[in-house]
Design a protein around this motif. Sequence first.
Motif, PDB file in Angstrom:
ATOM      1  N   MET A  28      -1.777  10.469 -36.932  1.00  0.00           N
ATOM      2  CA  MET A  28      -1.581  10.325 -35.492  1.00  0.00           C
ATOM      3  C   MET A  28      -2.572  11.191 -34.714  1.00  0.00           C
ATOM      4  O   MET A  28      -3.097  10.761 -33.680  1.00  0.00           O
ATOM      5  CB  MET A  28      -0.145  10.691 -35.115  1.00  0.00           C
ATOM      6  N   LEU A  29      -2.850  12.393 -35.197  1.00  0.00           N
ATOM      7  CA  LEU A  29      -3.826  13.243 -34.512  1.00  0.00           C
ATOM      8  C   LEU A  29      -5.217  12.623 -34.584  1.00  0.00           C
ATOM      9  O   LEU A  29      -5.975  12.646 -33.606  1.00  0.00           O
ATOM     10  CB  LEU A  29      -3.819  14.635 -35.137  1.00  0.00           C
ATOM     11  N   LEU A  30      -5.558  12.065 -35.736  1.00  0.00           N
ATOM     12  CA  LEU A  30      -6.828  11.362 -35.882  1.00  0.00           C
ATOM     13  C   LEU A  30      -6.922  10.206 -34.890  1.00  0.00           C
ATOM     14  O   LEU A  30      -7.941  10.046 -34.188  1.00  0.00           O
ATOM     15  CB  LEU A  30      -6.954  10.848 -37.316  1.00  0.00           C
ATOM     16  N   LEU A  31      -5.872   9.398 -34.814  1.00  0.00           N
ATOM     17  CA  LEU A  31      -5.889   8.242 -33.914  1.00  0.00           C
ATOM     18  C   LEU A  31      -5.956   8.662 -32.449  1.00  0.00           C
ATOM     19  O   LEU A  31      -6.581   7.979 -31.632  1.00  0.00           O
ATOM     20  CB  LEU A  31      -4.656   7.367 -34.170  1.00  0.00           C
ATOM     21  N   GLU A  32      -5.310   9.764 -32.104  1.00  0.00           N
ATOM     22  CA  GLU A  32      -5.365  10.259 -30.726  1.00  0.00           C
ATOM     23  C   GLU A  32      -6.747  10.808 -30.385  1.00  0.00           C
ATOM     24  O   GLU A  32      -7.164  10.785 -29.217  1.00  0.00           O
ATOM     25  CB  GLU A  32      -4.308  11.345 -30.524  1.00  0.00           C
ATOM     26  N   ALA A  33      -7.468  11.320 -31.384  1.00  0.00           N
ATOM     27  CA  ALA A  33      -8.783  11.910 -31.132  1.00  0.00           C
ATOM     28  C   ALA A  33      -9.866  10.860 -30.909  1.00  0.00           C
ATOM     29  O   ALA A  33     -10.842  11.106 -30.184  1.00  0.00           O
ATOM     30  CB  ALA A  33      -9.175  12.823 -32.302  1.00  0.00           C
ATOM     31  N   ILE A  34      -9.719   9.692 -31.522  1.00  0.00           N
ATOM     32  CA  ILE A  34     -10.778   8.681 -31.458  1.00  0.00           C
ATOM     33  C   ILE A  34     -11.117   8.245 -30.030  1.00  0.00           C
ATOM     34  O   ILE A  34     -12.302   8.177 -29.668  1.00  0.00           O
ATOM     35  CB  ILE A  34     -10.415   7.475 -32.351  1.00  0.00           C
ATOM     36  N   THR A  99     -12.848  -0.324 -31.593  1.00  0.00           N
ATOM     37  CA  THR A  99     -12.921  -0.483 -30.144  1.00  0.00           C
ATOM     38  C   THR A  99     -11.579  -0.121 -29.514  1.00  0.00           C
ATOM     39  O   THR A  99     -10.590   0.135 -30.215  1.00  0.00           O
ATOM     40  CB  THR A  99     -13.266  -1.931 -29.788  1.00  0.00           C
ATOM     41  N   GLY A 100     -11.535  -0.149 -28.195  1.00  0.00           N
ATOM     42  CA  GLY A 100     -10.282   0.148 -27.503  1.00  0.00           C
ATOM     43  C   GLY A 100      -9.154  -0.769 -27.942  1.00  0.00           C
ATOM     44  O   GLY A 100      -8.033  -0.321 -28.205  1.00  0.00           O
ATOM     45  N   VAL A 101      -9.438  -2.086 -28.061  1.00  0.00           N
ATOM     46  CA  VAL A 101      -8.410  -3.042 -28.446  1.00  0.00           C
ATOM     47  C   VAL A 101      -7.984  -2.821 -29.891  1.00  0.00           C
ATOM     48  O   VAL A 101      -6.782  -2.759 -30.205  1.00  0.00           O
ATOM     49  CB  VAL A 101      -8.910  -4.493 -28.253  1.00  0.00           C
ATOM     50  N   ASN A 102      -8.948  -2.702 -30.794  1.00  0.00           N
ATOM     51  CA  ASN A 102      -8.614  -2.501 -32.206  1.00  0.00           C
ATOM     52  C   ASN A 102      -7.867  -1.189 -32.415  1.00  0.00           C
ATOM     53  O   ASN A 102      -6.928  -1.110 -33.214  1.00  0.00           O
ATOM     54  CB  ASN A 102      -9.883  -2.520 -33.054  1.00  0.00           C
ATOM     55  N   HIS A 103      -8.291  -0.173 -31.694  1.00  0.00           N
ATOM     56  CA  HIS A 103      -7.611   1.122 -31.797  1.00  0.00           C
ATOM     57  C   HIS A 103      -6.156   1.010 -31.349  1.00  0.00           C
ATOM     58  O   HIS A 103      -5.245   1.554 -31.984  1.00  0.00           O
ATOM     59  CB  HIS A 103      -8.335   2.171 -30.967  1.00  0.00           C
ATOM     60  N   ALA A 104      -5.928   0.310 -30.252  1.00  0.00           N
ATOM     61  CA  ALA A 104      -4.564   0.153 -29.737  1.00  0.00           C
ATOM     62  C   ALA A 104      -3.686  -0.582 -30.743  1.00  0.00           C
ATOM     63  O   ALA A 104      -2.515  -0.229 -30.944  1.00  0.00           O
ATOM     64  CB  ALA A 104      -4.591  -0.597 -28.403  1.00  0.00           C
ATOM     65  N   VAL A 105      -4.233  -1.608 -31.381  1.00  0.00           N
ATOM     66  CA  VAL A 105      -3.460  -2.373 -32.364  1.00  0.00           C
ATOM     67  C   VAL A 105      -3.145  -1.506 -33.578  1.00  0.00           C
ATOM     68  O   VAL A 105      -2.009  -1.498 -34.081  1.00  0.00           O
ATOM     69  CB  VAL A 105      -4.228  -3.639 -32.783  1.00  0.00           C
ATOM     70  N   ILE A 106      -4.127  -0.768 -34.068  1.00  0.00           N
ATOM     71  CA  ILE A 106      -3.911   0.120 -35.221  1.00  0.00           C
ATOM     72  C   ILE A 106      -2.839   1.147 -34.907  1.00  0.00           C
ATOM     73  O   ILE A 106      -1.902   1.367 -35.689  1.00  0.00           O
ATOM     74  CB  ILE A 106      -5.230   0.816 -35.611  1.00  0.00           C
ATOM     75  N   THR A 107      -2.953   1.790 -33.749  1.00  0.00           N
ATOM     76  CA  THR A 107      -2.018   2.850 -33.380  1.00  0.00           C
ATOM     77  C   THR A 107      -0.610   2.313 -33.190  1.00  0.00           C
ATOM     78  O   THR A 107       0.373   2.881 -33.694  1.00  0.00           O
ATOM     79  CB  THR A 107      -2.490   3.556 -32.085  1.00  0.00           C
ATOM     80  N   THR A 108      -0.472   1.202 -32.459  1.00  0.00           N
ATOM     81  CA  THR A 108       0.847   0.617 -32.203  1.00  0.00           C
ATOM     82  C   THR A 108       1.501   0.173 -33.501  1.00  0.00           C
ATOM     83  O   THR A 108       2.697   0.415 -33.726  1.00  0.00           O
ATOM     84  CB  THR A 108       0.723  -0.573 -31.243  1.00  0.00           C
ATOM     85  N   THR A 109       0.730  -0.461 -34.374  1.00  0.00           N
ATOM     86  CA  THR A 109       1.288  -0.928 -35.651  1.00  0.00           C
ATOM     87  C   THR A 109       1.743   0.243 -36.498  1.00  0.00           C
ATOM     88  O   THR A 109       2.840   0.221 -37.079  1.00  0.00           O
ATOM     89  CB  THR A 109       0.242  -1.763 -36.417  1.00  0.00           C
ATOM     90  N   PHE A 110       0.926   1.278 -36.573  1.00  0.00           N
ATOM     91  CA  PHE A 110       1.293   2.459 -37.360  1.00  0.00           C
ATOM     92  C   PHE A 110       2.579   3.090 -36.828  1.00  0.00           C
ATOM     93  O   PHE A 110       3.486   3.436 -37.585  1.00  0.00           O
ATOM     94  CB  PHE A 110       0.158   3.477 -37.349  1.00  0.00           C
TER      95      PHE A 110
END
Length: 217
Positions: A28-34, A99-110
């Motif tokens: 989660m910290l990694l995903l928030e940093a991107i 990208t912003g969209v791909n990042h959002a999907v990865i984060t939400t799914t996780f």
Amino acid sequence: MKEFKVNMTRRFVQLASEIIRTKNDIIMLLLEAIPLLSFGEIVERPDNNYIVLRVDKMKRLFFVIDDKIYSFNFPFNVDVLPEVKNPVIYDSMTDLEITGVNHAVITTTFQEIFNGEENQGILDLDSDVMRILESFEQQPNKDQIWQILKKLLVFESGYLRYDYDVKLENGRLHPLHHLDINYTTGNTFKVGINNTINCVDFIDILDTGTNCYYISK
């Protein structure tokens, strides 16, 4: 060698101040940093609380906050485009840009799958993950996203933290200056050091291209 520095937001400072106890905390910290690295202002002289992405033979994130510095592996690749200061972050296995969209999907799914719980077996998650990915409109990268999620679940974090710990100092049992290696209760241990270190020193300890440090009694 590529190095990117960005100041933490107030929200990120709060997140980065929390104690890391699980692999999910790391992810989660990694995903928030991107997003900060992809869209924030890259600076030469950061404030007191900042993030460093260092990419050379090693790829690592460094978090500098209050009286501690900690670091873990960065599992993605980085490109630098002409006239653009921010790194372009992508996954080398799928060649998918975060990208912003791909990042959002990865984060939400996780977040939906794990919801703060420790990781289940990867094979058991396939149907649940694909069900969530199918719910996103115009998401053509379902297979690639799942490959990235699996990569995050299994990547080796290589966690290391430097602490200047006035509150819990206890002689050589809990030195004022020390390194914490690993993060789970059953695996963590401390190595005392004699003096305070800064982020440059900390990066040098982990840099395989510079001379090694030695542990001595």
